[in-house]
Structures are given as C-alpha cells and as structure tokens.
Design an enzyme around this catalytic site. Structure first.
Site, short mmCIF file in Angstrom:
data_model
loop_
_atom_site.label_atom_id
_atom_site.label_comp_id
_atom_site.label_asym_id
_atom_site.label_seq_id
_atom_site.Cartn_x
_atom_site.Cartn_y
_atom_site.Cartn_z
N SER A 91 0.84 -1.20 0.00
CA SER A 91 0.00 0.00 0.00
C SER A 91 0.87 1.25 0.00
O SER A 91 2.00 1.23 0.48
CB SER A 91 -0.89 0.02 1.25
OG SER A 91 -0.11 0.32 2.40
N ASP A 92 0.32 2.33 -0.55
CA ASP A 92 0.95 3.61 -0.29
C ASP A 92 0.84 3.87 1.21
O ASP A 92 -0.05 3.33 1.89
CB ASP A 92 0.27 4.73 -1.08
CG ASP A 92 1.18 5.93 -1.31
OD1 ASP A 92 2.16 6.07 -0.56
OD2 ASP A 92 0.90 6.72 -2.22
N CYS A 93 1.73 4.70 1.73
CA CYS A 93 1.85 4.79 3.19
C CYS A 93 0.63 5.42 3.83
O CYS A 93 0.30 6.58 3.56
CB CYS A 93 3.11 5.57 3.54
SG CYS A 93 4.60 4.65 3.10
N ALA B 108 -2.38 4.14 3.37
CA ALA B 108 -3.56 4.00 2.51
C ALA B 108 -4.65 3.17 3.17
O ALA B 108 -5.85 3.42 2.94
CB ALA B 108 -3.17 3.37 1.17
#
Length: 841
Positions: free
Chosen positions: A356-358, A360
């Site tokens: 995941s993007d941080c 997310a």
C-alpha cells in the site's frame, strides 16, 4: 508515496529515520527456538513478549556491539543467536525458494506473522528471522526518503555499518530522463542506482526493496508530481518502466524473459511500480489524494491508466506494485480485488508482492470512512483483495511510550482473524509473496557477484559521467530565434546572470526523492566554467522557473504561469540587455511562457527540468554548444487558459462536448493551439526524414470467425450507405496470436553543420472513419546519433496488435479494419504511409 506530503510528517519521519537505518541483518541474541515445529501456534510465546531490542533498528544494535551481516542464512549469525541453522530448512540453499518460504512461515506463530505485515517488519528472531525495513526509494538515485536508508552527516559519527556513507549519485529527475526518449539511458540509470543501492546494503546503510518508479500518466498539467513521472503517453511511460525496472533488477545471465521459473529468478534489487491506479491528483481545491474518487470509464482504464502498469509487470517483471490512496469508481484501490488479485496477480502474473501507499489502509477508515469500516475490517478487506504489505506510520511516535504508531495490518490483523474476517492462511499468502521476493533479492543467501560492492562503488566517475550525459540528453530547446544559441565563448567572454535559480540549491536542482548528492553544480557554476559572470555583459541569461513550493507531492499547481515577479523580471532583463536574452526554465510540468516565446528580445528558451547533480554543467554545455540539444517534450505544454476549460477532477481523456471539455494529452486534445506540443524540441542542426515505404497491406486470420464491431463516425456511416459495412470490422487482440508485423526503414538526415542526437517518434493514426479514436499514438521511438551532413537509416518493426490496436467503447482492445497510417513526425518534417488491414474469416 505519502510520507513527504506534509512538513509535519516529514519532520517526524526524519526523527524516526535516525532510529531506523539500513536493512542489513544485525545480530541480537534471543532465546532458542522450540526444538521442533508445531501447528499449535498459540502454544508459542508471542513475539510481543520478546525483548524490545529484537525489533530495534540496526543503528542502536550496531552501537552496542552488534555485528552486521549481509544475509539471513549465515551460520555464524545463527550461532550468535544461540540457534542451529541446519535445523531450519528455510536456510537450506539447495531447496527451491517456495519450499524454503513454506518452511519459514511454518515456524512462525500467528502473532509473529502479523508483526511482519508492515513496512517495519519485526521478523521472528526466535526462529532466526531478523527485522526488515521495506521502505526505500530510488526514483532518480538512492534517496534518504524511507526508514531503510540512512546517509551519514558529513563530519558526524558513523551511524551504522562499516564506514560512513554521506552521498549518492543524483540523476536528473524522471521527467528529464523521459525527454531523452532513450531507452538505453533509462536502463543504464537503473543499473547505476541499483549498484549504489547494493553497495549501501553491504555497508549496513540500506535495504534491497525500492519503491520506484512512479509511472502514473500525467493527465492534467496542474498535477504536482509530473516531475516524478515519464510524461503523458502511456506507451512511453510503460517503456520507461520496463527499462528502469530491468536496469534495477536484472542480474546478468538471469534477465527477465530468459526462461526458467520467474519466481526463482534472482534480482539485483526489488522495484515497485506505483501508484496503482488512476492516481494523478494530490491536492486541488477541496479534493485530496486521500479521499478523491476517480470516476474512470473502463475504456480509459484499459487504454491509459493501466497500460504502463501492465507493461511494467509483464515486460519488466517488476517485483512489486503499490496501490494508491484514491478510490476508483467508489472503491479504495487497496481494497479492490479486481484491481489487485484479479488484474495484477491473475491477468498480468506479478512475481512479487503488493504494497500500500503509506497509510492507505488507515485512510480508508479515517479519511474516506468507506462503508464505516473498522480498523480490523479495513485490514481484512485489503488482505482479501490481495494486499501483502502495509506501509504505515513509521514516522509517527506515540506520546505515551515513544514507540512507532505502525501500520494498520500489523495493528489490526490479529483482531481480523479473531473476528473471522480473514483466515490465517490469508496472512500466510501475503507473507509468501513477501518472502519469495526477499529470497530472490538475496536477503537470505546474498548474491555473490554483488557481495564485494562497497563505498568505492558509490559516486563513481562513471556514474558522474552518466548523470551529466542524462541531464544533457533531457534538455529541450524551445526557442532559438536567429540561431542565438549556441553562444561562442571565444566571442562572448562574459554574460550577466539573473533569476531566482542562478544559484539554485540542490533541493531545486534535484527536486526531491534523493539522497545528499555526491556533487552538484549550480547554473552559475556551470556557466562560469565557460565565461566570466559580469553585470555589465551584453548577453544575459535568466534562470527561472518554479520549484517544490509550487509543484510537488501533496501540492497541485494553481496555474501554469511563472510567478508574477519572474515574468516582470524577465521582461525588465530583456529590455535592459543590449542583446536578446536567454531564458532557462527549471520545472517539471509545463509553463505558459507565451510572453517569452513571442518576445523579440527573448531570443532563446531552454527547458532544463530538474537536472540533478550535474545540472549546471549540462545547462552550460548546451548553451555554449559543447552539446547539441536533442530532448523532446514528454508533455504537452498548454496555455494557461486550458485550466479554465476543464476541472482537474474530470477523468475523461476524450473531449466532453456537453461540458465543453477539450480533452487531454496530445492523443485527444481538440482545443485551441497549445504553446508547445508533445514531442516538441529544437536542435542546433536540421533533421528531416525519408522512407522508401509507400504503403503495405496486412491480412490477419480471424480465429473461429469471431469479429468485433466498431463505432463509426456518423459521416462514415453515411458513406457506407452505398456499400456494405466491412464483414469483419475488427478483431479482439486478446483472442489473436498477434504475430503480424509491419517493418520499414526511416532515413534520418542531418542537413546541418553540427553532429547531433535526434529522437525519432513513430506514431500510428487509426482509420479516419472510426469514432472516438486517438488522434495519433506513439508506437515506437528511438534516439539516433547522426553526424553532420550524414544520413542514418533505422529499421522499425511494429507489432500490428500493439501498434495499431485501439480500445473500443466496450473496452475491448481491437485491431480495426481499414487504412491506418504510420506517421514519423518532427515539427515541420514528417513522412507517412498507409497500412491497410484486412481480415480473412
């Protein structure tokens, strides 16, 4: 990535990074593992009861005498832990990776497993698995962003490892490299960055997993992250991804596509193609990337937003994909099983993990409040969708105990299992994808040919030369009235320099996602290598543009103009100068400098992007003719009124007549004339093309006689009234072998007196009777060096399905019947020929 979005988070991250340095293995003695494995995981001591030092970073361990190792499966390391390595089959290098990973997961308790679902993985020291920090960045050089990488301050105590590492090579930003249209350069940069990354790993300064490149297509010129990307054409973006990833990952003798088990193919470093999918808005008016719902048609998804990622995974064999913050058609990207499990892993065959993007996953509950999910429910939804790793709040520290807040999966997956929302086997599957990647990258066994890399392989002369060459290749000459450039240093002797970027600091020249540069040259320093700097000189160079205060992650642009004070300064400089001035622009996205393009006292305009450590030298080399500029814009430069015609939230690529939206990118834009089109770029010489191909016909068999319909323009339908529509209008690419090709030669003629490199862009134009197709689309490109007065002949071979295929309204990719066109175009020079496509049913 999310971490750099706000200054408060960045400060917290910097503090945290002093605690969390490189990901090299460090020994911390722990209690012996159970003598035999058991399937009753609840009988083991939970990982939370282990000493806190087990999950501590390398910095503090090294400072107290811990030894740095470069592989998990080192017998001496196990002995120091009080463990017997032969008792753990996951360290038996003769076994297949899959079997070793199965053994490792089998040793772990549920609690230990959950503690490895975040980017700051705790490992399982009880069974010999050390902590690992996943998050590192290498967008255009090894970056200090992310807790896995730590540079030592100059003159300060060595933080960790064997020696201090203060710097890394900073290449020109991605938008610059894209302007070179040079696939060889893109791969070479990846190779150089990965060499420095492995060297830092060996020295205890970094990890092996890098969350780069950023391959989102630039849909709107206001997007703040355009500088990080390869531009607006999905095919060009995809080819950048393939080459950079293979440069970062490929081990000689084990290249992608060479055969064998792809899950066992060793890789030099692990890369991650991000941000998936339809992410290209950060903070525009009341919309942020954390809560924006990208409403995208299936056609636009297939044609534009997904294509670079498919190429990155299928052709580049990227070992990771990062899902983005935003929702796509009402569903958060990181919980969309169709996007993750079905498409990335199922359809494209990802050999790696999905991260995941941080934050997310946290954003799903706290920003979007999607379906009012709890932390456990959101974590379960993400894991079920195919998420393997959660980048969380590694930069945030709890006030009560000073520990990291951490990621959602690590914090809530135990509860998700207890509540029956996911199975332990779902967590096993996520860990399997993680550990298989770490096996491939040599984390467990090392890769012998890279074991000797060290501080002498960072900031090398070869890398410096490559950084300079890359910066020069990406510079684009936008205006050169009366051949003002190049300047002759023997005649000019001195120049005046004005503008905010004359002494641009490294933060401006590099533009983020970098580490401290080995060196950096300002524009003033570069120019001063050729001539004197004097306020009384008759020739003036103005170095302006924008910077990360205007365009960056978390900050979209308000307009496409230079800051007002700069426009006025440029005009004053032009009025005061005896001779026409030279305007040098630093930016990622396009700038409406119509005032300068049309001004007789502004003789030349040079776009230098964000050219990196050697940027000042590169700019000077172009201005003084040591290098003939050959860059071409990978973005359309619109006039500022474009932003008044279409909101940033409109995701449609094609024109929307009912709203008056003119369309996006060179493929679909139908509005007033732009300032500089995609692919624009001048040279100090003149190039033109020739081809002997007058046209060709391709006949394609139709498997089973299954044809697809086409959407025709109304005018075309009326012309068909006197004759029947084609019996087979199109074929589905997915159901065809796609072996047909069209080959042709293009002669690139340098008609001037200077040697030069030229980027040949080959477009295809769909049949004119078919509705809603791209105006044209890049099908191939190649950078070619042509000596003065010479002709270089280049052979191109286009796969018919890939080059002539279009995406129909039904979202099928089809090859249309009729006459398409091959177009090779450069400003006023172009050659073209028809390609007639028939089908045999």
């Amino acid at each position: 990535m999310a971490a750099a979005a706000s200054s408060s988070r960045l400060l917290l991250f910097l503090a945290a990074s002093l605690l969390y340095c490189g990901s090299t293995v460090v020994v911390v003695p722990v209690a012996s593992a159970a003598s035999s494995r058991t399937t009753h995981h609840h009988n083991h001591h939970p990982a939370a009861l282990l000493p806190s030092s087990v999950t501590s970073p390398n910095t503090t361990v090294a400072a107290t005498g811990g030894k740095v190792y470069t592989k998990v499966c080192d017998a001496a390391r196990f002995a120091e832990l009080g463990l017997d390595m032969p008792s753990f089959p996951y360290c038996n290098a003769s076994l297949p990776y899959a079997e070793r990973v199965r053994d490792l997961i089998g040793w772990m308790t549920l609690e230990e497993k959950v503690r490895n679902l975040g980017d700051l993985s705790a490992g399982a020291p009880r069974v010999g698995l050390p902590p690992y920090r996943w998050w590192a960045e290498a967008l255009h050089g090894v970056a200090s962003t992310g807790p896995a990488t730590l540079f030592d301050d100059v003159g300060a105590t060595n933080h960790s490892g064997r020696v201090a590492v203060n710097n890394a090579t900073v290449f020109a930003n991605v938008i610059n490299s894209a302007a070179s249209f040079n696939e060889t350069l893109w791969k070479a940069i990846g190779q150089a960055v990965s060499t420095e990354a492995r060297a830092m790993y060996n020295l205890g300064k970094g990890g092996l997993t890098y969350w780069s490149p950023n391959i989102n297509v630039v849909r709107d010129p206001r997007w703040g992250r355009a500088l990080e990307t390869p531009g607006e054409d999905p095919y060009v973006v995809g080819r950048y991804a393939v080459n950079f990833v293979r440069g970062m990952q490929d081990v000689p003798g084990h290249d992608a596509g060479a055969g064998g088990d792809p899950f066992s193919r060793p890789i030099k470093t692990s890369t991650c193609c991000k941000h998936y999918a339809a992410y290209d808005l950060d903070n525009w008016r009341n919309h942020t990337r954390f809560d924006y719902d990208a409403r995208v048609t299936e056609r636009d998804m297939a044609e534009t937003f997904l294509r670079p990622f498919e190429m990155c995974v299928r052709e580049g064999d990227a070992s990771s994909v990062m899902c983005s913050f935003n929702l796509v058609n009402g569903v958060p990207a990181c919980t969309d099983a169709r996007l993750l499990s079905q498409t990335v892993r199922g359809d494209w065959g990802l050999h790696g993990y999905i991260v995941s993007d941080c934050d997310a996953v946290q954003v799903i509950t706290e920003d979007v409040r999607w379906l009012n999910l709890t932390g456990a429910e959101a974590s379960a939804a993400a894991i079920r969708a195919g998420l393997d790793l959660d980048c969380g709040q590694s930069w945030k520290v709890r006030k009560d105990d000073g520990k990291m807040v951490g990621d959602f999966l690590s914090n809530f997956s135990l509860a998700a299992v207890a509540q029956g929302k996911i199975r332990e086997s779902d967590i096993d599957n996520a860990l399997r994808n993680q550990f298989m990647t770490l096996m491939r990258v040599g984390y467990f066994d090392d890769i012998p040919q890279y074991a000797s890399l060290n501080e002498t392989d960072i900031c090398t002369a070869d890398h410096k030369s490559l950084a300079l060459d890359g910066a020069r290749q990406g510079i684009v000459l936008l205006k050169n009235h009366g051949n003002l450039l190049p300047l002759d240093a023997n005649k000019i002797r001195a120049v005046a320099m004005h503008g905010p970027h004359v002494r641009a600091p490294e933060r401006v020249m590099d533009a983020g996602y970098t580490g401290p540069p080995c060196w950096y040259v300002t524009p003033r320093e570069g120019i001063s290598k050729h001539v004197k700097i004097s306020h009384h000189a008759k020739t003036t160079i103005y170095v302006g543009g924008i910077n990360l205060h205007i365009e960056m992650e978390g900050n979209d642009r308000e307009d496409l103009l230079l800051p007002n004070n700069q426009t006025e300064e440029v005009l004053r400089a032009a009025a005061a100068s005896p001779n026409p001035i030279i305007l040098v622009l630093l930016s990622g996205g396009g700038l409406d400098v119509s005032f300068a393009h049309n001004h007789p006292k502004i003789g030349a305009i040079v776009w230098a992007g964000y050219p990196g450590g050697e940027g000042g030298t590169a700019i000077a080399d172009v201005i003084f003719g040591r290098y003939n500029p050959g860059g071409r814009l990978p973005l359309t430069w619109y006039k500022n009124k474009y932003i008044e015609q279409i909101p940033m939230t409109s995701m449609e690529l094609r024109p929307v007549t009912k709203h008056g939206y003119p369309g996006r990118t060179y493929k679909f834009y139908s509005g007033p004339e732009v300032l500089y089109p995609f692919g624009y770029g001048l040279s100090y010489t003149k190039f033109r093309y020739e081809t002997s191909c007058n046209g060709t016909t391709v006949t394609m068999p139709v498997a089973g006689g299954h044809c697809k319909g086409l959407s025709y323009r109304p005018s075309a339908l009326s012309s068909f009234a006197s004759s029947a529509l084609p019996s087979c209008q199109a074929i589905n690419v997915d159901g065809h072998a796609c072996e047909e090709t069209v080959s042709f030669n293009v002669g690139v003629i340098n008609g001037g007196s200077r040697d030069g490199a030229h980027a040949v862009l080959v477009y295809t134009v769909p049949p004119p009777e078919v509705a809603d197709t791209p105006i044209k689309q890049v099908a191939a490109f190649r950078r070619v060096f042509v000596p003065a007065g010479s002709t270089v002949t280049e052979k191109f071979t286009l796969n018919v399905c890939r080059a002539f295929g279009i995406v129909e309204r039904t979202a099928y990719k089809v090859v249309p019947s009729g006459v398409s066109t091959v177009l090779v175009q450069n400003g006023d020079s172009s050659v073209s020929f028809p390609v007639k496509i028939d089908f045999s049913v």
